[in-house]
Design an enzyme around this catalytic site. Structure first.
Site, PDB file in Angstrom:
ATOM      1  N   GLY A  12       0.794  -1.234   0.000  1.00  0.00           N
ATOM      2  CA  GLY A  12       0.000   0.000   0.000  1.00  0.00           C
ATOM      3  C   GLY A  12       0.820   1.275   0.000  1.00  0.00           C
ATOM      4  O   GLY A  12       0.296   2.341   0.328  1.00  0.00           O
ATOM      5  N   ASN A 102      -5.053   2.370 -13.185  1.00  0.00           N
ATOM      6  CA  ASN A 102      -4.106   1.390 -12.663  1.00  0.00           C
ATOM      7  C   ASN A 102      -2.702   1.843 -12.995  1.00  0.00           C
ATOM      8  O   ASN A 102      -2.479   2.588 -13.947  1.00  0.00           O
ATOM      9  CB  ASN A 102      -4.357   0.004 -13.280  1.00  0.00           C
ATOM     10  CG  ASN A 102      -3.423  -1.044 -12.659  1.00  0.00           C
ATOM     11  OD1 ASN A 102      -3.271  -1.107 -11.446  1.00  0.00           O
ATOM     12  ND2 ASN A 102      -2.779  -1.830 -13.509  1.00  0.00           N
ATOM     13  N   HIS A 104       1.082   0.238 -13.742  1.00  0.00           N
ATOM     14  CA  HIS A 104       1.810  -1.010 -14.022  1.00  0.00           C
ATOM     15  C   HIS A 104       3.304  -0.688 -13.952  1.00  0.00           C
ATOM     16  O   HIS A 104       3.739   0.319 -14.558  1.00  0.00           O
ATOM     17  CB  HIS A 104       1.420  -1.553 -15.396  1.00  0.00           C
ATOM     18  CG  HIS A 104       2.055  -2.862 -15.697  1.00  0.00           C
ATOM     19  ND1 HIS A 104       1.646  -4.033 -15.103  1.00  0.00           N
ATOM     20  CD2 HIS A 104       3.117  -3.172 -16.487  1.00  0.00           C
ATOM     21  CE1 HIS A 104       2.419  -5.028 -15.537  1.00  0.00           C
ATOM     22  NE2 HIS A 104       3.312  -4.525 -16.376  1.00  0.00           N
TER      23      HIS A 104
HETATM   24  C1  GRF Z   1       3.864  -1.558  -7.271  1.00  0.00           C
HETATM   25  O1  GRF Z   1       5.066  -2.055  -7.771  1.00  0.00           O
HETATM   26  C2  GRF Z   1       2.910  -1.347  -8.399  1.00  0.00           C
HETATM   27  O2  GRF Z   1       3.531  -0.990  -9.602  1.00  0.00           O
HETATM   28  C3  GRF Z   1       2.313  -2.692  -8.563  1.00  0.00           C
HETATM   29  O3  GRF Z   1       2.190  -3.230  -7.261  1.00  0.00           O
HETATM   30  C4  GRF Z   1       3.136  -2.582  -6.432  1.00  0.00           C
HETATM   31  C5  GRF Z   1       2.362  -1.931  -5.363  1.00  0.00           C
HETATM   32  O4  GRF Z   1       3.212  -1.561  -4.350  1.00  0.00           O
HETATM   33  N1  GRF Z   1       1.016  -2.582  -9.206  1.00  0.00           N
HETATM   34  P1  GRF Z   1       2.513  -0.919  -3.065  1.00  0.00           P
HETATM   35  O5  GRF Z   1       1.574  -1.969  -2.520  1.00  0.00           O
HETATM   36  O6  GRF Z   1       1.772   0.305  -3.546  1.00  0.00           O
HETATM   37  O7  GRF Z   1       3.646  -0.575  -2.143  1.00  0.00           O
END
Ligand code: GRF
Length: 192
Positions: A12, A102, A104
């Site tokens: 998060g 989203n 990525h």
């Molecule tokens: C990030 O690397 C994002 O790109 C991917 O999941 C990870 C989320 O990290 N979708 P966090 O949970 O926000 O620290």
């Protein structure tokens, strides 16, 4: 007041950075954080930020309309996925057309699609000997990572970078750009 809901499955850190962007703002608020993972780190972060959390399971998300009802009842206008590991169900896509974002952790369309998440992405980038990686922020549709792109940023990689080091470089970009892009999208939304 425009309202955002964030879906996250893991630590998060992106969700936290987005919430912090809107702390003290009177025009936009993150009104809900939702997760499919009862032990996700995002739950503690939400508590510290005094943002309500909803924990759901696959059945609730895919076999009922309860999540959509909740978001609509809360007056949510933008859904933000921040490390959310499940495919968004059609009823949610249909309720929020071009209103789900989203991020990525790669330069789509490369290194995207089913199975390409988290460390799998960075391992593939390193294995391919890429000289750059980066982020893609996009609208969400019913296929993984296929929605219209909104923003991309890249970062140079060093030859010896491990997947973990790539992930770290990419996470810096995520935190730097996702809150701002979310802000630009939600404040640019025509008053519905
Ligand atoms: C990030 O690397 C994002 O790109 C991917 O999941 C990870 C989320 O990290 N979708 P966090 O949970 O926000 O620290």
């Amino acid at each position: 007041m425009k309202r955002i809901a964030i879906f996250a499955s893991g630590s998060g850190s992106n969700a936290e950075q987005i919430c912090r962007r809107f702390l003290g703002r009177t025009d936009v608020q993150v009104s809900l954080i939702l997760t499919n993972n009862p032990s996700a780190g995002v739950i503690q972060r939400a508590r510290e930020l005094h943002i309500p959390v909803v924990v759901f399971d696959r059945k609730l998300l895919y076999e009922t309309g309860r999540i959509v009802e909740l978001l609509l009842n809360e007056g949510v206008e933008l859904v933000v996925l921040a490390g959310f590991m499940m495919l968004v169900p059609p009823n949610l896509i249909n309720a929020f057309p071009d209103r789900i974002l989203n991020i990525h952790p790669a330069l789509l369309p490369s290194y995207g699609g089913k199975g390409m998440y988290g460390s799998h992405v960075h391992e593939a980038v390193v294995a391919a000997g890429e000289k750059q990686s980066g982020i893609t922020i996009h609208y969400v549709n019913e296929e993984y990572d296929k929605g219209q792109f909104i923003f991309q940023a890249s970062v140079d990689l060093s030859p010896g970078d491990t997947p973990e080091e790539v992930a770290q470089k990419v996470l810096v970009l995520e935190h730097e750009h996702y809150p701002r892009v979310v802000d630009e999208v939600i404040t640019g939304l025509s008053d519905i």
